[in-house]
Design an enzyme around this catalytic site. Structure first.
Site, mmCIF file in Angstrom:
data_model
loop_
_atom_site.group_PDB
_atom_site.id
_atom_site.type_symbol
_atom_site.label_atom_id
_atom_site.label_comp_id
_atom_site.label_asym_id
_atom_site.label_seq_id
_atom_site.Cartn_x
_atom_site.Cartn_y
_atom_site.Cartn_z
ATOM 1 N N GLY A 157 3.387 -0.725 -4.912
ATOM 2 C CA GLY A 157 4.136 -1.595 -6.082
ATOM 3 C C GLY A 157 5.150 -0.841 -6.847
ATOM 4 O O GLY A 157 5.605 -1.491 -7.781
ATOM 5 N N ILE A 216 1.905 -10.635 8.113
ATOM 6 C CA ILE A 216 3.028 -11.800 8.623
ATOM 7 C C ILE A 216 2.540 -12.980 8.082
ATOM 8 O O ILE A 216 1.424 -13.459 8.496
ATOM 9 C CB ILE A 216 2.976 -11.556 10.156
ATOM 10 C CG1 ILE A 216 3.144 -10.384 10.832
ATOM 11 C CG2 ILE A 216 3.865 -12.592 10.836
ATOM 12 C CD1 ILE A 216 4.403 -9.698 10.470
ATOM 13 N N LEU A 217 3.187 -13.820 7.659
ATOM 14 C CA LEU A 217 2.896 -15.169 7.193
ATOM 15 C C LEU A 217 3.314 -15.969 8.206
ATOM 16 O O LEU A 217 4.263 -16.139 8.909
ATOM 17 C CB LEU A 217 3.924 -15.511 5.965
ATOM 18 C CG LEU A 217 3.466 -14.659 4.562
ATOM 19 C CD1 LEU A 217 4.795 -14.883 3.738
ATOM 20 C CD2 LEU A 217 2.200 -15.031 3.992
ATOM 21 N N HIS A 245 12.853 -5.078 3.597
ATOM 22 C CA HIS A 245 12.463 -4.435 4.419
ATOM 23 C C HIS A 245 13.379 -3.113 4.586
ATOM 24 O O HIS A 245 14.397 -3.059 4.507
ATOM 25 C CB HIS A 245 12.970 -5.287 5.996
ATOM 26 C CG HIS A 245 12.669 -4.686 7.096
ATOM 27 N ND1 HIS A 245 11.413 -4.492 7.725
ATOM 28 C CD2 HIS A 245 13.441 -4.253 8.237
ATOM 29 C CE1 HIS A 245 11.430 -4.055 8.956
ATOM 30 N NE2 HIS A 245 12.544 -3.695 9.322
HETATM 31 C C1 GRF Z 1 8.949 -0.373 0.416
HETATM 32 O O1 GRF Z 1 9.465 0.662 1.158
HETATM 33 C C2 GRF Z 1 9.092 -1.560 1.571
HETATM 34 O O2 GRF Z 1 10.539 -1.660 1.894
HETATM 35 C C3 GRF Z 1 8.190 -1.602 2.712
HETATM 36 O O3 GRF Z 1 7.042 -1.040 1.896
HETATM 37 C C4 GRF Z 1 7.451 -0.166 0.723
HETATM 38 C C5 GRF Z 1 6.535 -0.667 -0.489
HETATM 39 O O4 GRF Z 1 6.600 0.181 -1.409
HETATM 40 N N1 GRF Z 1 8.015 -2.793 3.277
HETATM 41 P P1 GRF Z 1 6.287 -0.044 -2.974
HETATM 42 O O5 GRF Z 1 4.696 -0.799 -2.482
HETATM 43 O O6 GRF Z 1 6.997 -1.203 -3.417
HETATM 44 O O7 GRF Z 1 6.056 1.114 -3.740
#
Ligand code: GRF
Length: 201
Positions: free
Chosen positions: A11, A90-91, A107
């Site tokens: 997060g 995946i939604l 992403h």
């Molecule tokens: C991010 O790098 C995002 O691009 C990928 O997962 C990671 C999540 O990181 N889908 P966080 O949980 O926000 O630290």
């Protein structure tokens, strides 16, 4: 703008949004709900530390069941925008169709504006558009020189909706998956705030 953030892990991007809201950098934006499909996601602790409503919604049994609960909570909390910030599920097209142009996804790879299979970097080279899971590891293993992160609107096709914000980073010979994730996240923490601001413009 009332924002619900969906997470599955640390997060840190949620934290970037919390810090931006609390730092008056996102006028008119309020994070009203945090949902995780993992009970032990540290992002839930971050939400609670900042007194944000937070919920664990298990994905175990059925996707339809989990999505129905999420949709109900989105409606209950009157969220206008759903931000997938490290949400690893995946939604369904059915769920997405309930919230047209109201779901954005972060992403960790470069996605082209046209949803195609390649991305042309700012130095003119092209890299494959990496979609799905483990794209950071894929970019590294494939020896790409450039990668980055993309924030896009979610459509039924995975990692293919209209791009909101995108930023490139160079992959250095010394980079490992960890160092690359680290570099990407630093940039994502800026990108995700810019994307929400742009959506709210
Ligand atoms: C991010 O790098 C995002 O691009 C990928 O997962 C990671 C999540 O990181 N889908 P966080 O949980 O926000 O630290």
């Amino acid at each position: 703008l009332r924002v619900a953030v969906l997470i599955s892990g640390s997060g840190s991007n949620l934290q970037a949004l919390i810090d931006a809201v609390e730092g008056q950098e996102l006028p008119g934006v309020e994070i009203v709900l945090v949902i995780s499909n993992k009970a032990d996601a540290y992002g839930l602790q971050r939400a609670l530390q900042h007194k944000l409503p937070a919920a664990y919604i298990p994905w175990k049994k059925s996707r339809a069941e989990a999505e129905a609960r999420i949709a109900a909570m989105i409606q209950l909390f009157q969220a206008d925008l759903i931000v997938l910030a490290g949400f690893m599920r995946i939604l369904s097209a059915e769920f997405i169709s309930q919230f047209p142009q109201r779901i954005i996804n972060l992403h960790p790879a470069l996605l082209p504006d046209d949803g195609g299979d390649t991305y042309t970097t700012s130095d003119g080279s092209t890299v494959p558009a990496l979609r799905g899971l483990n794209v950071v590891e894929q970019a590294l293993a494939a020896g790409h020189k450039v990668t980055g992160s993309t924030v896009h609107y979610v459509i039924p096709e995975v990692d293919a909706g209209p791009v909101i914000r995108r930023a490139e980073i160079l992959i250095e010979a010394s980079d490992t998956a960890d160092s690359l994730h680290e570099k990407l996240k630093k940039q994502e923490h800026i990108l995700i705030v810019e994307a929400v601001r742009q959506h709210n413009a």
